[in-house]
Design an enzyme around this catalytic site. Sequence first.
Site, mmCIF file in Angstrom:
data_model
loop_
_atom_site.group_PDB
_atom_site.id
_atom_site.type_symbol
_atom_site.label_atom_id
_atom_site.label_comp_id
_atom_site.label_asym_id
_atom_site.label_seq_id
_atom_site.Cartn_x
_atom_site.Cartn_y
_atom_site.Cartn_z
ATOM 1 N N ARG A 1 -14.465 -4.920 -14.734
ATOM 2 C CA ARG A 1 -13.632 -3.892 -14.116
ATOM 3 C C ARG A 1 -14.407 -2.727 -13.975
ATOM 4 O O ARG A 1 -14.457 -1.746 -14.922
ATOM 5 C CB ARG A 1 -12.232 -3.695 -15.026
ATOM 6 N N ASN B 1 -1.755 -10.311 -12.714
ATOM 7 C CA ASN B 1 -1.114 -8.942 -13.203
ATOM 8 C C ASN B 1 -0.422 -8.316 -12.005
ATOM 9 O O ASN B 1 0.643 -8.207 -11.749
ATOM 10 C CB ASN B 1 -1.958 -8.010 -13.788
ATOM 11 N N ASP B 2 -1.199 -8.316 -10.844
ATOM 12 C CA ASP B 2 -0.799 -7.700 -9.699
ATOM 13 C C ASP B 2 -0.003 -8.581 -8.873
ATOM 14 O O ASP B 2 1.048 -8.372 -8.213
ATOM 15 C CB ASP B 2 -1.810 -7.131 -8.836
ATOM 16 N N HIS C 1 -2.678 -1.131 -18.366
ATOM 17 C CA HIS C 1 -4.135 -1.260 -18.816
ATOM 18 C C HIS C 1 -4.043 -0.684 -20.307
ATOM 19 O O HIS C 1 -5.062 -1.035 -21.026
ATOM 20 C CB HIS C 1 -4.867 -0.010 -17.714
ATOM 21 N N ARG D 1 -16.484 -6.864 -10.193
ATOM 22 C CA ARG D 1 -15.247 -6.409 -9.320
ATOM 23 C C ARG D 1 -15.644 -5.039 -8.569
ATOM 24 O O ARG D 1 -15.957 -4.271 -9.599
ATOM 25 C CB ARG D 1 -13.938 -6.556 -9.960
ATOM 26 N N ARG E 1 4.638 -3.270 -12.734
ATOM 27 C CA ARG E 1 4.310 -4.073 -14.175
ATOM 28 C C ARG E 1 4.639 -3.048 -15.487
ATOM 29 O O ARG E 1 4.783 -3.353 -16.467
ATOM 30 C CB ARG E 1 2.904 -4.511 -14.182
ATOM 31 N N CYS F 1 -8.150 -14.358 -13.789
ATOM 32 C CA CYS F 1 -8.568 -13.402 -14.370
ATOM 33 C C CYS F 1 -7.553 -12.283 -15.004
ATOM 34 O O CYS F 1 -7.463 -11.581 -15.663
ATOM 35 C CB CYS F 1 -9.615 -12.549 -13.976
#
Length: 566
Positions: free
Chosen positions: A293, A451-452, A186, A329, A462, A499
């Site tokens: 987010r 990403n996940d 992040h 989200r 990550r 995304c």
Amino acid sequence: MLNGTPASDGIGIGKVLIIEEHSLEYTPKTVEDTDAESQRFRNAVDEFCKNTLEQAENLRKSTGDKEAEILEGHIAIIKDPYLCGEIEKLIDDGQCAESALEHMCDMFIAMFSAADDELTKQRAADVRDIKTGVLSILLGVQEVKISSAPSGTVLVAKELTPSMTAGINKDNIVGIITETGGKTSHSAILARALEIPAVLSVENAVSKLENGQQVIVDGIEGIVIDSPDEVQLENYTQKRNAFLTERRELENYRGRKTVSASGEEYELFCNIGKPDDAVKTVESDGEGVGLFRTEFLFMDRNSIPTEDEQFDAYKKAALILKDKSLIIRTLDIGGDKDLPYLGLAKEENPFMGFRAIRYCLKNRDLFKTQLRAILRASAFGDIKIMFPLITTVDELREGKALVEEVKSELREKEIKFNENIQVGVMMETSSAAVIADLLAKEADFFSIGTNDLTGYTMACDRGNSDVSYLYSALQPSVLRLIKHIIECGVKNDIPVGMCGEAAANRMMIPLLISFGLTEFSVSAPSVLKVRKTISTWTKNEADEVAEKVMSMSSEKEIFDYLKTVI
Ligand code: PEP
Ligand code: MG
């Protein structure tokens, strides 16, 4: 020279400011002069109140009254005659100020935490903050404030947590260096959104660099040059200018549609974390928001934002975007995103644990409050709801049932909302990817969170530099899942976007065009670059590349091949 992971493009030249987390450990002592100890405690409280008032004033200017009032509330708590009286009684009995303070605060924290209602529970977080603040003063520990860093600052930290990065003033911070974190951490995402050059995973950066030392942060190559000489400064100043020139050239792609060389049109959206970022979306020519987010609204404060606060934030973003799409989200906390005031239990495996939709489905009041705020805001723009970390069809059904429940409550109260609001799934777990055919029958859209998805599929964290060699969305396994998700979406006639950070990867773009992705959601500074890259590919060329790639068996082979075609 120090090496690390390039995480946000650009060259920053500035002076080091080290952000250290100080230990608040001490050895409890018995005191003889209890009057002097009481005075020491009172002085610390006065200093704490003075600092808190200053912070509240700054917050009032930058964020608003409500946030400032939370901090002002801390003064009322620590000045409470009962709390102060009890602490001083313990000091009179011979305890040192630190342990008397800790003893009483811990008692209140335990009492508030055990309460049933959210509001009282949040008081525990307030007391925890107060305890840390006063204890830091008693122990002479100085907290560095990122928000007041001078201009030309390069931040250096072991790790920049999301709430720390949320306080960054973009005009003053010219570079970021951390000891941990990868391209999709992040800190990296935020650094890119703020267009601050960043190099992460620099081993021992905190001990190797000194406060005030001049450094060059090369976020393109992942290099940090400490105490540069004249020649290096000259070279890097030129490099910085060339980078800025290229950025200017991309301006030719502003105001254009996003089309491939063979004429297929795509949606090119932005990822945002705060309503004001919607301004950046519009300024960078994003065609909508593919990922809001919302956890950022919950950070940097001591309590859950109320329904009205959330409604204001979602409505603000919708109004800024006018009729452009806004995918919100729902709360994604847990994993690397902690909210101290929620008092989440420490988990052995937070990424596998009680996070995101799992937490929301078990904390229905909090979840329904957010859904109500989103639904109310849906009367003001093209808002869609997206659930994070879905792993089963049941979770999607349960989430959708709650949306329906909130809708009927709003109907009863004659509050306006979009009856046809779409509910989509963030495809970011391997489980969701494997059952994409089932989910596609019940979701209105998909957005792939690479990403996940990469982390879960490759079983690799990550942020962990030791396993970063595995962490790539170009791994054959991850590519197969991405292809499968998109194919299931196409078969069931629902749009599929992406995304995760891979959406802006030049190597990934031909593959996504070939698989049939329809929407790319990227950080605002990447919009023009992605539009340019998409414009260079015809569908046929992309298909040829994808066919070759999907026959390859290693990430290295894929990477080396893609390097020759982009
Ligand atoms: C993702 O996982 O790809 C994603 C976009 O979500 P986040 O980075 O917020 O976890
Ligand atoms: Mg995610």
